[in-house]
Design an enzyme around this catalytic site. Structure first.
Site, PDB file in Angstrom:
ATOM      1  N   CYS A  90      23.044  22.009   4.422  1.00 24.53           N
ATOM      2  CA  CYS A  90      23.403  22.391   5.781  1.00 24.53           C
ATOM      3  C   CYS A  90      23.607  23.904   5.855  1.00 24.53           C
ATOM      4  O   CYS A  90      24.201  24.513   4.968  1.00 24.53           O
ATOM      5  CB  CYS A  90      24.635  21.624   6.251  1.00 24.53           C
ATOM      6  SG  CYS A  90      26.157  22.537   6.310  1.00 24.53           S
ATOM      7  N   GLU A  91      23.051  24.484   6.888  1.00 22.27           N
ATOM      8  CA  GLU A  91      23.083  25.941   6.978  1.00 22.27           C
ATOM      9  C   GLU A  91      24.451  26.475   7.406  1.00 22.27           C
ATOM     10  O   GLU A  91      24.700  27.660   7.318  1.00 22.27           O
ATOM     11  CB  GLU A  91      21.994  26.455   7.917  1.00 22.27           C
ATOM     12  CG  GLU A  91      22.194  26.119   9.377  1.00 22.27           C
ATOM     13  CD  GLU A  91      21.056  26.672  10.238  1.00 22.27           C
ATOM     14  OE1 GLU A  91      19.998  26.988   9.692  1.00 22.27           O
ATOM     15  OE2 GLU A  91      21.262  26.770  11.456  1.00 22.27           O
ATOM     16  N   HIS A  92      25.321  25.612   7.868  1.00 22.42           N
ATOM     17  CA  HIS A  92      26.643  26.078   8.305  1.00 22.42           C
ATOM     18  C   HIS A  92      27.637  26.178   7.158  1.00 22.42           C
ATOM     19  O   HIS A  92      28.529  27.014   7.186  1.00 22.42           O
ATOM     20  CB  HIS A  92      27.210  25.142   9.384  1.00 22.42           C
ATOM     21  CG  HIS A  92      26.409  25.174  10.644  1.00 22.42           C
ATOM     22  ND1 HIS A  92      26.240  24.077  11.463  1.00 22.42           N
ATOM     23  CD2 HIS A  92      25.709  26.186  11.208  1.00 22.42           C
ATOM     24  CE1 HIS A  92      25.467  24.417  12.481  1.00 22.42           C
ATOM     25  NE2 HIS A  92      25.133  25.677  12.349  1.00 22.42           N
ATOM     26  N   HIS A  93      27.509  25.286   6.164  1.00 24.09           N
ATOM     27  CA  HIS A  93      28.495  25.251   5.081  1.00 24.09           C
ATOM     28  C   HIS A  93      27.874  25.394   3.695  1.00 24.09           C
ATOM     29  O   HIS A  93      28.601  25.416   2.707  1.00 24.09           O
ATOM     30  CB  HIS A  93      29.280  23.936   5.131  1.00 24.09           C
ATOM     31  CG  HIS A  93      29.970  23.689   6.440  1.00 24.09           C
ATOM     32  ND1 HIS A  93      29.378  22.983   7.463  1.00 24.09           N
ATOM     33  CD2 HIS A  93      31.182  24.093   6.883  1.00 24.09           C
ATOM     34  CE1 HIS A  93      30.210  22.946   8.498  1.00 24.09           C
ATOM     35  NE2 HIS A  93      31.307  23.607   8.179  1.00 24.09           N
ATOM     36  N   GLN A 131      19.999  19.061  10.529  1.00 21.42           N
ATOM     37  CA  GLN A 131      19.277  17.785  10.514  1.00 21.42           C
ATOM     38  C   GLN A 131      18.310  17.683  11.693  1.00 21.42           C
ATOM     39  O   GLN A 131      17.185  17.208  11.558  1.00 21.42           O
ATOM     40  CB  GLN A 131      20.278  16.627  10.535  1.00 21.42           C
ATOM     41  CG  GLN A 131      19.601  15.271  10.399  1.00 21.42           C
ATOM     42  CD  GLN A 131      20.606  14.128  10.432  1.00 21.42           C
ATOM     43  OE1 GLN A 131      21.782  14.320  10.139  1.00 21.42           O
ATOM     44  NE2 GLN A 131      20.147  12.953  10.788  1.00 21.42           N
ATOM     45  N   HIS A 159      26.332  13.872   5.510  1.00 21.07           N
ATOM     46  CA  HIS A 159      26.606  15.301   5.310  1.00 21.07           C
ATOM     47  C   HIS A 159      27.873  15.504   4.490  1.00 21.07           C
ATOM     48  O   HIS A 159      28.945  15.058   4.886  1.00 21.07           O
ATOM     49  CB  HIS A 159      26.785  15.987   6.671  1.00 21.07           C
ATOM     50  CG  HIS A 159      25.531  16.039   7.483  1.00 21.07           C
ATOM     51  ND1 HIS A 159      24.865  17.215   7.754  1.00 21.07           N
ATOM     52  CD2 HIS A 159      24.812  15.055   8.070  1.00 21.07           C
ATOM     53  CE1 HIS A 159      23.787  16.946   8.486  1.00 21.07           C
ATOM     54  NE2 HIS A 159      23.738  15.648   8.692  1.00 21.07           N
ATOM     55  N   CYS A 161      29.397  18.207   4.195  1.00 26.08           N
ATOM     56  CA  CYS A 161      30.341  19.087   4.899  1.00 26.08           C
ATOM     57  C   CYS A 161      31.255  18.274   5.803  1.00 26.08           C
ATOM     58  O   CYS A 161      32.371  18.685   6.110  1.00 26.08           O
ATOM     59  CB  CYS A 161      29.603  20.177   5.677  1.00 26.08           C
ATOM     60  SG  CYS A 161      28.511  19.571   6.967  1.00 26.08           S
TER      61      CYS A 161
HETATM   62 ZN   LIG Z   1      27.738  21.665   7.540  1.00 26.75          ZN
END
Ligand SMILES: [Zn+2]
Length: 201
Positions: A90-93, A131, A159, A161
């Protein structure tokens, strides 16, 4: 599917002295670890290799990959490849998300070698992702290379995260879909796809 070693051999070597490995060592210090202790000595190098492998999809030339695997075939039956396992980040975490993808298309004139579909999934999964975007990129790529009557992609994922940080209940997952052409316009087509992959609309 390429091994981690094979992918790493294709990577360009770094010229500047600040490497992912040296930065990983700094991260270990920042979180209060001792990068010199036995178990961590080689960790920055391993972490760099792992990260490079997990993001090796950026290096894949999709057109080159599908080249030679497209065939002319008059057929209007739905083609489905289900339960394609994938692993992404995931690109956020920068934490993993993983699951299954089900891919279908309605051919017009061209079909693609079935083994290429999981490789297209890998090429987009091995990047920093969302996703929703991963699902759409797989669908759009098939649309572009095959010009079919339609493409349907369903992605079921879990996920880290969400799970590790306690946001998600232990067994819930996230489902995304991308429906193009006939899969978007015709309920019968969509229903056929969903029932063949064991999902109700
Ligand atoms: Zn994430």
């Amino acid at each position: 599917m390429k091994s981690e070693k094979a992918v790493l051999a294709m990577m360009p070597s770094q010229s500047n002295d600040e490497t992912i490995s040296s930065m990983m060592k700094k991260i270990l210090e920042k979180i209060g670890e001792d990068p010199a202790r036995e178990g961590l000595v080689r960790t920055p190098d391993r972490a760099e290799k792992a990260l490079r492998f997990l993001t090796s999809g950026y290096e894949v030339d999709i057109n080159q990959m599908v080249n030679g695997a497209l065939f002319t075939h008059e057929c209007d039956e739905m083609v489905i490849v289900k339960d394609i396992e994938f692993f992404s980040m995931c690109e956020h975490h920068l934490l993993p998300f993983f699951g299954m993808m089900h891919v279908a298309y309605l051919p017009k004139k061209k079909v693609i070698g079935l083994s290429k579909i999981p490789r297209i999934v890998d090429a987009f999964a091995r990047r920093l992702q969302l996703q929703e975007r991963l699902t759409h990129q797989v669908a759009q790529t098939l649309q572009d290379v095959l010009q079919p009557k339609g493409v349907g992609v369903i992605c079921e994922a879990r996920h880290f995260c969400m799970r590790m940080r306690g946001v998600e209940k232990q067994h819930s997952g996230t489902i995304t879909s991308a429906m193009l052409g006939g899969f978007r316009e015709r309920k019968e087509t969509r229903d056929e796809f969903l029932s063949l992959v064991g999902r109700k609309n």
